[in-house]
Design a protein around this motif. Structure first.
Motif, short mmCIF file in Angstrom:
data_model
loop_
_atom_site.label_atom_id
_atom_site.label_comp_id
_atom_site.label_asym_id
_atom_site.label_seq_id
_atom_site.Cartn_x
_atom_site.Cartn_y
_atom_site.Cartn_z
N MET A 1 21.67 -10.56 -12.03
CA MET A 1 20.83 -10.86 -12.73
C MET A 1 19.34 -10.51 -12.43
N VAL A 2 18.49 -10.28 -13.57
CA VAL A 2 17.67 -10.14 -13.71
C VAL A 2 15.80 -10.94 -14.69
N PRO A 3 15.23 -11.36 -14.32
CA PRO A 3 14.09 -12.16 -14.91
C PRO A 3 13.34 -11.09 -16.30
N MET A 5 11.01 -9.20 -18.15
CA MET A 5 9.39 -8.99 -18.21
C MET A 5 9.18 -8.93 -19.41
N MET A 75 21.82 -1.33 -12.30
CA MET A 75 21.05 -0.43 -12.23
C MET A 75 21.22 0.78 -13.15
N ARG A 99 10.64 -1.05 -12.31
CA ARG A 99 10.12 -2.47 -12.99
C ARG A 99 11.06 -3.25 -13.30
N GLY A 100 11.55 -4.74 -12.91
CA GLY A 100 12.39 -4.84 -13.55
C GLY A 100 13.73 -4.27 -14.15
N VAL A 101 14.19 -3.46 -13.14
CA VAL A 101 15.51 -2.16 -13.33
C VAL A 101 15.18 -2.78 -14.72
N ILE A 120 22.02 -4.69 -17.83
CA ILE A 120 21.61 -5.61 -16.90
C ILE A 120 21.84 -6.78 -17.64
N ALA A 121 22.05 -7.68 -16.93
CA ALA A 121 21.86 -9.72 -17.32
C ALA A 121 20.81 -10.16 -16.60
N LEU A 122 19.74 -10.59 -18.47
CA LEU A 122 18.97 -11.30 -18.64
C LEU A 122 18.14 -12.14 -18.02
N VAL A 123 17.69 -13.21 -17.54
CA VAL A 123 17.60 -14.10 -17.33
C VAL A 123 15.78 -14.54 -18.63
N GLU A 124 15.48 -15.80 -19.01
CA GLU A 124 14.59 -16.43 -19.78
C GLU A 124 13.63 -17.03 -18.38
N PRO A 125 12.78 -16.54 -17.84
CA PRO A 125 12.08 -17.41 -16.67
C PRO A 125 10.95 -18.36 -17.87
N GLY B 118 14.25 -4.73 -7.06
CA GLY B 118 14.17 -4.07 -8.04
C GLY B 118 14.24 -5.39 -8.80
N ASP B 119 13.32 -6.33 -8.38
CA ASP B 119 13.20 -7.64 -9.22
C ASP B 119 14.48 -8.38 -9.88
N TYR B 157 15.39 -20.93 -10.93
CA TYR B 157 17.20 -20.62 -10.78
C TYR B 157 18.05 -21.29 -10.44
N HIS B 175 30.24 -7.38 -17.88
CA HIS B 175 29.06 -8.77 -18.92
C HIS B 175 29.60 -8.86 -20.38
N SER B 185 25.35 -11.84 -20.95
CA SER B 185 24.46 -10.58 -19.94
C SER B 185 22.83 -11.71 -19.73
N GLY B 187 20.79 -14.94 -19.97
CA GLY B 187 20.43 -16.71 -19.25
C GLY B 187 18.66 -16.95 -19.44
N ALA B 189 15.98 -19.20 -16.79
CA ALA B 189 15.36 -20.19 -15.75
C ALA B 189 15.40 -21.55 -16.63
#
Lengths: 161, 680
Positions: A1-3, A5, A75, A99-101, A120-125, B118-119, B157, B175, B185, B187, B189
């Motif tokens: 899971m990745v924020p 960007m 990745m 940056r940001g995968v 990638i699994a993106l998560v809204e910050p 890797g963020d 999170y 996913h 894939s 979500g 915060a």
């Protein structure tokens, strides 16, 4: 899971941004034999940010060595001959990662760019989200680089790391 | 999308909306230890864990172990699957390559930083045998540079949601192609919407690790998706959604246009197909999305205006083919959002939104073509759950990015199944879906009868500063969590994701659990006749419950040891009891509750002063054995929050014996009858 960007964030937070072509890839354990990494050597055609060099080696966690695989979802991966624009930062062990995968890797096909999110699994910050990294999908690579140069020139003086 | 050999390894099976990974040789990944997967939680995992840069990795109000356990339990408790996680051990272990020890860690170490740097928010590191496809190691690293919580704090999170997703990877899932599942894939915060498994997640773990005997209970739907000219559609999302249960299970067509929705519970389903043109895009699901055809219009079995339902039987397959119109789809819902009615602005994004059973909400969806003037209120509906659009609330607009949007108010049935719902929008010529985009979650629920004085568990008016016990359902975590003092020395008002308000004033919390909350009524309600009481748990709020407010509501604490004897201490500090009575003329200490305001005033959540000036309760009288007792002190117990202490002298004329009645009175309100102390 990745924020998730924004384009502004990955531009600002990357130490190097290069346009180039993948020359070769290989996989290997790291020195501590903890993780398997996949490395890609990128021949640099244009440096938009950071130190200039003829090539840069981009490393991402995961890969296969012998009959052992380390499988990490999302990745970014590279293929020899692939044309890319990559946003890179250096991790403490000296490797350059995107940056940001996958958010920091754009593939270029027939002269047009497309964000390679790669599953990638993106998560809204929290907070304001600015320009989505996918918003320039389909732009020519020259248009894309022009946009990036605009973002870079708008940064406060001394902001380059 | 071209890939390297590792990319081949990551190639996925696109048979269902849940997606499995396989080795480059085609072997599906799975675990040999699936019946007893042993995770170790690094022993630094604790509330208030800080990272090397001085920030919180885990907020102090969190209960990370409980959240991780809940995530493990969620996968274990899928009844049709044999996969099971053992109770985790907590040990000082970190991640160490492929050592076959599965560790979950938040610790800020060089190796954790390196693997997660890797963020990522969190990363699962599955080592596999490329020969057998067996997952032999599956450490999970939570990025120590980021803030995590179990209390849905803004900008953090949610530990349970992240762990649930990562454990899905550890079980071999990639996913999902549907929006609501934990394995989707995307979500956000500050929410916990993905902390609950959906039917699609459960279908994955059931297919990979079936419980013996479960297969005859479940059915399937299979068929083809083709264009009107017969050409197959590759990479089409096919979804079956059951109105009665809120179950949604999906599939993705193969190159030849075939699909198979498996592990479906028996029942009636609507069936439809849509292109992966957002919110789910082919690139979101990696290799499984390669070659997806997105140039066709959404189509329902039976048509979007009146979809036909299919019957799925246990142990049987139901065939169903779908035919679509080729061409760029004129409508596409790219995302949405919802907020309880009257709570302010909506936040939209390309992922799921939550609805709460029994709670009206404002909903918006956005996407291409939604400004079509033929889209009217009657052309918007929900499939899969009893969600109805309130007449006259439909409006149009644009997002801040200029994308057309639709906005309306919905009512959600009180007894709505806790599943998912699909938003369906129809224009004169086309249809679009936000597939399984709405997730129905349980809201905290209680009634005025459940608001009780903590000393007696009796229903009645609430007094300022009183300790109350509130009983209901979905009020908090499954395991009880005790409150703690905050940095300002007051009892915290947020515990394990639970908050409670009286007329908007936050109540300090002593204890929270799914069925009970112990809290102090804020002093701020003094002078008011009623209070609207609202409980929120992990961002989901109850209805407001109207409770009467009294100036005082005294009650004497009684022991819960079955004797019903009061908490009264004799002058020699012994607990008053049968055979241990208080001599006449001595002073006993009575512990009670519900005194109302005190002097000098005390802040809500603050403990009673430990030195003069003590916080005295005015107008307190006591009767022992029917005779007036001299009250030497009545006020807040020093160092305790909300606890009334009454020091009363046993009258010289009081009767003796094991059962002498004692009553505390404040104004016109008296403590409960039949409280007996011993006098000798």
């Amino acid at each position: 899971m990745v924020p998730r960007m924004s384009l502004e964030e990955i531009t600002e937070r990357s130490e190097r941004i290069v346009h180039g072509r993948c020359l070769r890839t290989w996989m290997a354990w790291d020195a501590e034999r903890q993780f398997i990494w996949t490395h890609a050597e990128i021949q640099v055609a244009d440096t938009l940010k950071g130190a200039r060099s003829a090539t840069v080696i981009v490393s991402e966690i995961g890969g296969i060595v012998g009959d052992i695989g380390l499988m990490v979802e999302g990745m970014p991966r590279y293929q020899p001959g692939e044309e890319v624009v990559v946003f890179l930062f250096r991790v403490p062990n000296g490797m350059w990662r995107s940056r940001g995968v996958g958010q920091g890797k754009y593939e270029v096909r027939a002269g047009r760019v497309r964000a390679d999110l790669g599953g990638i699994a993106l998560v809204e910050p929290a907070g304001v989200t600015r320009t989505a990294v996918t918003s320039l999908d389909g732009a020519t690579v020259d248009e894309f680089k022009s946009r990036l140069r605009g973002l870079l020139s708008a940064r406060p003086a001394g902001g380059q790391r | 999308m071209r890939r390297l050999p590792l990319g081949v390894l990551l190639a996925a099976v696109a048979a269902s909306a849940f997606i499995r990974s396989r080795t480059s040789g085609g072997t599906l990944l799975r675990r040999a230890d699936f019946a007893n997967i042993r995770y170790i939680i690094n022993d630094q995992t604790a509330p208030g864990l800080m990272n090397s840069t001085g920030g919180f990795t885990i907020t102090p109000d969190s209960d990370p172990i409980a959240a991780l356990q809940a995530a493990l339990d969620a996968w274990t408790n899928v009844p049709t699957s044999a996969a099971a996680f053992a109770r985790p051990e907590i040990l000082p272990l970190g991640i160490t390559g492929s050592d076959r020890q599965h560790v979950m860690t938040f610790a800020d170490t060089p190796e954790n930083r390196r693997s997660a740097s890797g963020d990522t928010i969190a990363v699962t590191l599955p080592f596999i045998s490329t020969l057998s496809g067996e997952i032999v190691d599956s450490d999970i690293v939570f990025n120590p540079a980021l803030p995590f919580s179990t209390t849905v704090q803004p900008g953090t999170y949610d530990i349970q949601a992240v762990a649930l997703h990562e454990l899905g990877h550890a079980l071999g899932a990639a996913h999902s192609g549907l929006v609501a599942p934990t394995m989707f894939s995307r979500g956000r915060a500050g929410t916990s919407i993905q902390a609950v498994l959906t039917a699609d997640d459960m279908a994955f773990v059931t297919e990979v690790y079936p419980e013996p005997g479960s297969q005859g209970l479940l059915g399937s739907i299979s068929g083809t998706v083709t264009q009107t000219d017969g050409l197959p559609i590759a990479g089409a999302l096919v979804t079956a959604i059951a109105p009665a249960t809120g179950i949604a299970i999906g599939s993705i067509t193969r190159g030849n246009g075939t699909y198979a929705i498996t592990q479906a519970a028996p029942g009636q389903y609507f069936l439809y197909t849509e292109p992966m043109d957002g919110p789910v895009e082919a690139r979101d699901i990696g290799e499984a999305g390669n070659g997806a055809n997105t140039a066709f219009a959404t189509a329902f079995l039976g048509g979007a205006a009146a979809p036909t339902s299919l019957l799925v039987r246990g142990g049987a397959n139901t065939p169903a083919d779908l035919v679509v119109e080729a061409g760029t789809p004129p409508l596409n819902i790219q995302g949405g959002g919802a907020a309880p009615l009257g709570t302010g602005s909506l936040s939209l994004f390309a992922g799921p939104f939550a609805l709460n059973a029994g709670q009206p909400a404002v909903v918006a969806v956005f996407g291409r073509g939604l400004d079509d003037p033929t889209i009217t209120e009657s052309a918007v509906s929900f499939l899969g759950a009893p969600v109805t659009i309130r007449p006259g609330t439909f409006s149009r607009g644009f997002t801040t990015s200029g994308i057309p949007s639709l906005r309306f108010t919905v009512d959600v049935a009180r007894d709505a199944p806790l599943g998912v719902a699909t938003v369906l929008v129809r224009s004169a010529t086309a249809a679009a879906v936000f597939s399984a985009g709405a997730k129905l979650l349980p809201s905290p629920s209680f009634s005025a009868a459940g608001v009780t004085n903590a000393a007696t568990f009796a229903t009645g008016a609430a007094a300022p500063g009183e300790i109350v016990s509130i009983f209901g359902t979905n009020l908090g975590p499954a395991s009880g969590v005790s409150g703690a003092f905050d940095g300002g020395g007051r009892l915290a008002t947020s515990v394990a994701g639970v908050t409670l308000t009286f007329n908007g004033f936050r109540a300090p919390l002593y204890f929270v659990r799914q069925d009970q909350i112990n809290a102090q009524v804020p002093f701020e309600v003094a002078g008011q006749s009623f209070a609207n009481v609202v409980i929120s748990y992990q961002g989901l709020s109850s209805f407001a419950v109207n409770v009467p407010v009294a100036a005082a509501q005294p009650a004497i604490f009684v022991r819960l040891d079955g004797t019903g004897r009061p908490w009264i201490f004799n002058q020699d500090s012994t607990l008053n009891d049968i055979g241990r009575g208080a001599p006449r003329g001595t002073v006993v200490t009575i512990y009670a509750n519900g005194q109302g305001t005190v002097s000098p005033p005390l802040a809500t959540g603050a403990p009673g002063a430990a030195a003069e000036p003590f916080n005295r309760a005015p107008g307190v009288t006591a009767m022992i054995g029917g005779q007036s007792a001299i009250v030497h002190f009545a006020g807040m117990t020093p160092g305790f929050v909300g606890l009334l202490q009454v020091n009363a002298e046993v009258p010289a004329g009081a009767p003796t014996g094991p059962n002498v009645p004692v009553v505390v009175t404040i104004g016109s309100a008296s403590s409960q009858p039949n409280v007996m102390m011993a006098v000798q």
